[in-house]
Design a protein around this motif. Structure first.
Motif, mmCIF file in Angstrom:
data_model
loop_
_atom_site.group_PDB
_atom_site.id
_atom_site.type_symbol
_atom_site.label_atom_id
_atom_site.label_comp_id
_atom_site.label_asym_id
_atom_site.label_seq_id
_atom_site.Cartn_x
_atom_site.Cartn_y
_atom_site.Cartn_z
ATOM 1 N N VAL A 83 0.844 -1.197 0.000
ATOM 2 C CA VAL A 83 0.000 0.000 0.000
ATOM 3 C C VAL A 83 0.878 1.245 0.000
ATOM 4 O O VAL A 83 0.642 2.185 -0.767
ATOM 5 C CB VAL A 83 -0.942 0.024 1.230
ATOM 6 N N GLN A 123 -6.305 -1.327 -3.116
ATOM 7 C CA GLN A 123 -7.327 -2.237 -3.636
ATOM 8 C C GLN A 123 -8.698 -1.934 -3.063
ATOM 9 O O GLN A 123 -8.852 -1.719 -1.866
ATOM 10 C CB GLN A 123 -6.960 -3.690 -3.285
ATOM 11 N N PRO A 143 -11.707 -3.902 -2.285
ATOM 12 C CA PRO A 143 -11.919 -5.346 -2.243
ATOM 13 C C PRO A 143 -13.315 -5.781 -2.668
ATOM 14 O O PRO A 143 -14.253 -4.987 -2.659
ATOM 15 C CB PRO A 143 -11.669 -5.698 -0.779
ATOM 16 N N ARG A 161 -16.640 -4.907 -0.944
ATOM 17 C CA ARG A 161 -16.389 -3.546 -0.449
ATOM 18 C C ARG A 161 -15.541 -3.452 0.811
ATOM 19 O O ARG A 161 -14.743 -2.537 0.963
ATOM 20 C CB ARG A 161 -17.697 -2.775 -0.202
ATOM 21 N N GLY A 162 -15.747 -4.354 1.790
ATOM 22 C CA GLY A 162 -14.903 -4.346 2.988
ATOM 23 C C GLY A 162 -14.855 -3.025 3.726
ATOM 24 O O GLY A 162 -13.820 -2.628 4.252
ATOM 25 N N ILE A 163 -15.974 -2.318 3.773
ATOM 26 C CA ILE A 163 -15.973 -1.051 4.515
ATOM 27 C C ILE A 163 -16.040 -1.344 6.010
ATOM 28 O O ILE A 163 -16.382 -2.444 6.423
ATOM 29 C CB ILE A 163 -17.171 -0.168 4.105
ATOM 30 N N PHE A 164 -15.684 -0.349 6.816
ATOM 31 C CA PHE A 164 -15.779 -0.507 8.274
ATOM 32 C C PHE A 164 -17.181 -0.053 8.680
ATOM 33 O O PHE A 164 -17.450 1.132 8.848
ATOM 34 C CB PHE A 164 -14.691 0.311 8.963
ATOM 35 N N ASN A 183 -19.035 -0.135 11.290
ATOM 36 C CA ASN A 183 -19.358 0.536 12.562
ATOM 37 C C ASN A 183 -18.815 1.962 12.624
ATOM 38 O O ASN A 183 -18.998 2.638 13.614
ATOM 39 C CB ASN A 183 -18.758 -0.207 13.755
ATOM 40 N N LEU A 184 -18.101 2.371 11.585
ATOM 41 C CA LEU A 184 -17.580 3.728 11.567
ATOM 42 C C LEU A 184 -18.405 4.568 10.593
ATOM 43 O O LEU A 184 -19.098 4.040 9.738
ATOM 44 C CB LEU A 184 -16.107 3.732 11.135
ATOM 45 N N LEU A 210 -9.754 6.971 7.064
ATOM 46 C CA LEU A 210 -8.882 5.805 7.297
ATOM 47 C C LEU A 210 -8.133 5.390 6.037
ATOM 48 O O LEU A 210 -7.058 4.799 6.118
ATOM 49 C CB LEU A 210 -9.711 4.624 7.808
ATOM 50 N N GLY A 211 -8.705 5.710 4.885
ATOM 51 C CA GLY A 211 -8.028 5.405 3.632
ATOM 52 C C GLY A 211 -6.674 6.091 3.553
ATOM 53 O O GLY A 211 -5.762 5.651 2.856
ATOM 54 N N ALA A 212 -6.531 7.189 4.299
ATOM 55 C CA ALA A 212 -5.269 7.941 4.296
ATOM 56 C C ALA A 212 -4.396 7.539 5.472
ATOM 57 O O ALA A 212 -3.516 8.296 5.891
ATOM 58 C CB ALA A 212 -5.565 9.439 4.350
ATOM 59 N N TYR A 213 -4.608 6.336 5.985
ATOM 60 C CA TYR A 213 -3.914 5.876 7.199
ATOM 61 C C TYR A 213 -2.402 6.087 7.156
ATOM 62 O O TYR A 213 -1.793 6.477 8.147
ATOM 63 C CB TYR A 213 -4.220 4.393 7.430
ATOM 64 N N ARG A 239 -12.446 5.550 -0.321
ATOM 65 C CA ARG A 239 -11.453 5.210 0.705
ATOM 66 C C ARG A 239 -10.126 4.814 0.055
ATOM 67 O O ARG A 239 -9.057 5.231 0.492
ATOM 68 C CB ARG A 239 -11.982 4.066 1.566
#
Ligand code: ATP
Ligand code: MG
Lengths: 290, 243
Positions: free
Chosen positions: B81, B87, B89, B92-95, B97-98, B106-109, B154
């Protein structure tokens, strides 16, 4: 009498909660139960015994030192016993955990013997009356330390970058990797924190009951595991609530009904709660991931 | 188009096994900088496995993945990354609960440029105005299409050089699929971001991509430009449902 028992219950509850956090955090991230956690707790306690007794350190030095050392034990256990089989099925992890548990218990018995040790913490016990209550300074230390540590953990998890990464990793491991989180590091960190908290819990047991023994990991571990389930395994506030509920219920049961059934009260409340809330007090509904 | 003959992505003889069962039996493909390339194929062909192998989520049994001239075959996911591959996924694999905003952030972690991050959040909102309207909503309560937009947004926050997309059309109504693919095409054509897109929906994939590879049971069986493939009888029959 009532308030007195409540305070006694909160004291042991805080200890259970500190241990329960380790079970719950690890489950939250890896969906496995670290059955060696109770023995990591025991090792932490004996390290504290070693630092205070054999090396004669002051408790305020010995506490953080044993917590740090225990964190490394936890990290090491994950690295050698769980990480290599992470993709294998859960049964393999369970067997590996039992292996670690047996190993640590035997190691402690070889080093420190099988007998119960007094835990001379060097803290003068003093009691004082407050209203109709009798409190000891030890009780206050136990309650104070467990509350401070839990608030600290809450802060780390909710307000720091590593906490965000922990939450993301526990929501969805793959997504966490795909946004660039080093999930192996987060997993190590989680084991480290959980083990350090368990160590402090063990030292508090030591100064509160003045007795530590190599199979203490079994009895305390089981209670704390029950507390984690009761609160909703995977949930950090759940582990705290579960710990206090178990501590208070067993203390009341022992005081008002029968001291011989202390453990039965702890597990009785677990069964009753699970009948009505199968995922625990604060647990999320168990939905199969698609 | 290419600088010093370096491909944005080059996969050579890539093999992946799940246990003893081979999922990828030695595939090779190339993506040039600025290109949008599709990987199409039926269920179980190995498309997701290919993307997971690129991203470092699954272990490779053989072959290599070269990104921007660097061999990343053995790099861990988080380093991949940071090198510039992001990627979106499958599923979608989103979070969930956020909130929408927290997911995008978070994408800019891995980024530290606070100013650039807020500018890019605004760019994501410009690309998907729906997300801005719903920024304080919990991501799990978004519709499927909105979740897909969120997952793409994201991923863009990582400022990737190469964007991998895994079945963005999955489970979405045709009209939503069209919106999503128009945006994907826009991201590629306007900002020049290199894209590798995995799809079962060959129609949309060939609309957005310059070129495509066709995969069957762990192997690449055909390749060509989108135009060529749209005219290919075999493809028309098996993947476009035309006769
Ligand atoms: N984690 C896994 N364990 C075992 N086998 C797997 C695993 N993931 C995928 N497979 C198998 O590998 C093969 C390729 O799967 P993959 O998910 O890459 O296909 P796909 O092309 O993405 O399919 P779809 O279009 O349905 O998403 C399939 O046969 C699948 O059953
Ligand atoms: Mg797939």
């Amino acid at each position: 009498m009532f308030t007195q028992q409540l305070i006694n219950g909160i004291t042991v509850g805080g200890i259970y909660a500190l241990i329960a956090l380790g079970y719950s955090m690890v489950y939250g991230i890896l969906r496995i139960v670290n059955f060696a956690h109770g023995d990591i707790f025991m090792m932490g306690t004996f390290l504290g015994l070693f630092f205070t007794q054999s090396l004669g350190m002051q408790f305020y030095i010995a506490f953080p030192l044993s917590a740090a050392a225990t964190a490394f034990i936890g990290i090491f256990v994950e690295k050698i016993a769980y990480r290599p089989i992470r993709i294998a099925d859960k049964l393999a992890v369970l067997i590996s955990a039992l292996g670690v548990s047996i190993f640590l218990q035997n190691l402690a018995q070889i080093i420190w013997g099988t007998e119960t040790h007094a835990f001379k913490s060097g803290i003068e016990v003093s009691t004082f009356k407050f209203g109709g209550l009798i409190l000891s300074n030890i009780q206050l230390i136990v309650i104070f330390l467990s509350c401070v540590l839990m608030m600290g953990l809450y802060f780390v998890v909710n307000k720091t970058k590593i906490g965000v990464a922990m939450r993301a990793t526990s929501h969805n491991l793959n997504s966490a990797k795909l946004i660039g989180i080093n999930t192996d590091r987060i997993i190590s960190f989680t084991f480290g924190i959980g083990s350090a908290l368990a160590c402090i819990a063990g030292l508090l047991v030591g100064i509160y009951y003045d007795a530590v023994f190599p199979i203490m990991g079994y009895s305390y571990g089981l209670k704390a595991f029950a507390a984690a389930i009761l609160g909703g395994i995977g949930s950090i506030p759940g582990a705290m609530v579960g710990g206090f509920v178990i501590g208070i219920v067993e203390t009341f049961g022992a005081a008002y009904i029968s001291a011989g059934y202390r453990d039965a009260f702890a597990f009785g409340i677990l069964i009753i709660v699970l009948i009505f809330r199968p995922s625990g007090i604060l647990g999320k509904k168990l939905v199969e991931k698609v | 188009m290419m600088k010093n003959n370096v491909y944005a992505l080059e996969i050579k003889d890539l093999q992946v096994k799940y246990g003893v069962i081979p999922a990828l039996k030695g595939i090779s493909l190339k993506v040039e900088p600025g290109e949008a390339v599709a990987l199409i194929g039926a269920n179980g062909a190995g498309k997701t496995t290919t993307l997971h192998a690129i991203s470092g989520i699954v272990r490779k049994a053989g072959g290599s993945v070269i990104f921007d001239g660097k061999d990343i075959s053995n790099s861990p996911a988080h380093e991949i990354v940071s090198m510039g591959i992001s990627q979106v996924p499958e599923g979608r694999g989103i979070f969930s609960n956020l909130t929408v905003y927290e997911n995008i952030k978070l994408g800019a972690y891995l980024r530290k440029d606070e100013k650039g991050i807020s500018e890019d959040i605004q760019k994501v909102y410009d690309l998907f105005p729906r997300l801005e309207e719903r920024k304080t909503q919990l991501a799990g309560t978004l519709s499927g299409g909105e979740q897909q937009m969120l997952a793409i947004g994201r991923s863009l926050m990582a400022k990737p050089k190469l964007l991998l997309l895994d079945e963005p059309s999955m489970g979405l109504a045709p009209i939503v699929v069209e919106t999503i693919f128009r945006t994907i095409k826009k991201i590629n054509r306007e900002s020049g971001m290199t894209i590798l897109l995995v799809e079962q929906n060959a129609q949309m994939a060939l609309y957005a991509a310059h070129r495509a590879y066709v995969m069957e049971t762990g192997e690449i069986v055909t390749t060509g430009t989108s135009k060529e493939l749209k005219a290919n009888d075999e493809i028309r029959k098996s993947y476009l449902g035309l006769h």
